[in-house]
Design an enzyme around this catalytic site. Structure first.
Site, PDB file in Angstrom:
ATOM      1  N   ASP A 232      50.474  42.945  35.334  1.00  0.00           N
ATOM      2  CA  ASP A 232      49.458  43.365  34.361  1.00  0.00           C
ATOM      3  C   ASP A 232      50.153  43.852  33.090  1.00  0.00           C
ATOM      4  OD1 ASP A 232      47.332  44.443  32.948  1.00  0.00           O
ATOM      5  OD2 ASP A 232      46.465  45.438  34.693  1.00  0.00           O
TER       6      ASP A 232
ATOM      7  N   SER B  81      39.667  48.554  34.780  1.00  0.00           N
ATOM      8  CA  SER B  81      39.925  48.419  33.352  1.00  0.00           C
ATOM      9  C   SER B  81      39.205  49.563  32.625  1.00  0.00           C
ATOM     10  CB  SER B  81      39.495  47.030  32.883  1.00  0.00           C
ATOM     11  OG  SER B  81      39.982  46.754  31.597  1.00  0.00           O
TER      12      SER B  81
ATOM     13  N   HIS C  52      46.275  41.076  34.483  1.00  0.00           N
ATOM     14  CA  HIS C  52      45.143  42.015  34.454  1.00  0.00           C
ATOM     15  C   HIS C  52      43.901  41.448  35.133  1.00  0.00           C
ATOM     16  CE1 HIS C  52      43.035  45.525  33.037  1.00  0.00           C
ATOM     17  NE2 HIS C  52      42.133  44.803  32.397  1.00  0.00           N
TER      18      HIS C  52
END
Length: 373
Positions: free
Chosen positions: A325, A162, A354
């Site tokens: 995601d 991320s 995610h």
């Protein structure tokens, strides 16, 4: 000096596994991309495994926005929960601490021991609303200073996920000589428009909380901070990081269609509770600083474009994404890998969205082993 209305780790709290390095004293501050300076700067980190004689076995793991350096180990004094990659880091595990010296750094601008808005400035005052805007470049500059202090000239592997993946990418682009291997998980070369839109809504929920006071709320009586704004912001983020199928199966399965009211009530209770948990362990100003850093993340700035920036990467690189995601869709990982010479891209098929890198460590494990081989 104890601050109110924040879940930030504060000096005097149990350190747990944290260690601390002052990377930039007040008289030699960190010079930021914005032109401002920040000092003193302390970086906190945790580590596992021994550094070998030639210091060539160090692995750097860079966590996402709301995660801390406590990636492995039990809950206890200083740590509210067990490590978020507990099943992946340790002797014989995917990140094998019998083989590697593993370092996980807390985010600059965060609230778990590294300098952030709830830290004190050189005059002993909390930074609060005065804390400067950060760039990913600034965060990596502080992480590089930490590596220097630890005597690590070159990382065996840098792993990031991320927004932590954006920092891992910056390491490889700006300091290719210091990165031996690279694993990028659920990240893109630049923040996407849809992701930015969602983040703007989160930040407005915090700013418009009547108890936010422009970020200057640490001196107010306990209970007078922007709890509602932070909780709602994180609840909103939590919902979009999952997927329709994941939420449906977790909260009722086919019952969604037969008795939706009961399922909705359970879902609402769960999502709002997740937001409350973040308020209890996080800091509203840090949420803003780190989210705005993520908003502006791009490897292209000052480098002639994304292609030119990615061409600077010289190490073996693996890029990992998740099929569902919505924050960083698979096409962003494919685009990222296409720009890095020799990069391998893998898209994991999962309903977890995610959160795949947190909720399904068994899906991550083989890719970690290959990246570290």
């Amino acid at each position: 000096m104890r601050l109110n209305n924040t879940g930030a780790w504060q000096p005097g709290d149990a350190p747990g596994g944290r260690r601390f390095v002052e990377t930039h004293p007040a008289d030699a501050p960190l010079r930021l991309v914005s032109g401002q300076t920040l000092g003193p700067v302390t970086m906190s980190y945790e580590s596992w495994g021994a550094l070998d004689a030639d210091r060539s076995n160090a692995v750097l793991i860079l966590p996402p926005l709301s995660m801390t350096s406590h990636a492995a180990g039990p809950a206890g004094p200083g740590h509210r929960a067990e490590g978020w990659w507990n099943s992946l880091i340790g002797p014989g595990r995917a990140v094998d601490t019998d083989r590697f010296h593993v370092v996980v750094a807390n985010n600059l601008g965060g609230c778990d021991g590294s300098t952030g808005p709830a830290s004190l400035d050189a005059r002993g005052r909390p930074w609060a609303s005065r804390f400067p805007a950060l760039d990913v470049v600034d965060q990596v500059e502080a992480e590089a200073a930490l590596a220097d202090a630890l005597g690590i000239e070159r990382w065996h592997t840098v792993i990031g996920m991320s927004i932590g993946g954006a920092r891992a990418l910056e390491w490889a682009v700006s300091r290719p000589h210091r990165v031996g291997r690279l694993l990028l998980i659920a990240v893109a070369a630049a923040t996407r428009v849809e992701q930015a839109g969602h983040t703007h809504v989160e930040l407005e929920l915090i700013r418009r909380d009547p108890h936010f006071h422009g970020g200057d709320f640490y001196h107010l009586p306990e209970g007078c901070g922007p709890r509602t704004g932070v909780s709602l912001a994180r609840s909103f983020a939590h919902m979009r990081y999952g997927t329709e199928r994941y939420w449906q199966e977790r909260f009722g399965g086919q019952a969604w269609y037969h008795d939706p009211g009961v399922c909705h009530a359970k879902f609402r209770e769960y999502v709002l509770a997740q937001g409350d948990k973040v308020w209890e362990r996080f800091d509203a100003n840090a949420y803003l600083v780190l989210s705005e850093t993520a908003l502006n993340a791009t490897v292209a700035r000052g480098r002639g474009g994304i292609g030119e920036a990615l061409a600077r990467i010289t190490c073996p690189t693996r890029v990992l994404g998740f099929s569902t995601d919505r924050a960083y869709p698979p096409e962003t990982q494919r685009e990222l890998a296409a720009g890095i010479r020799g990069a391998r891209v893998d898209i994991v098929d999962t309903d977890l969205g995610h959160y795949g890198f947190i909720l399904a460590p068994e899906l991550i494990e083989p890719h970690l082993r290959l990246a570290l081989a």
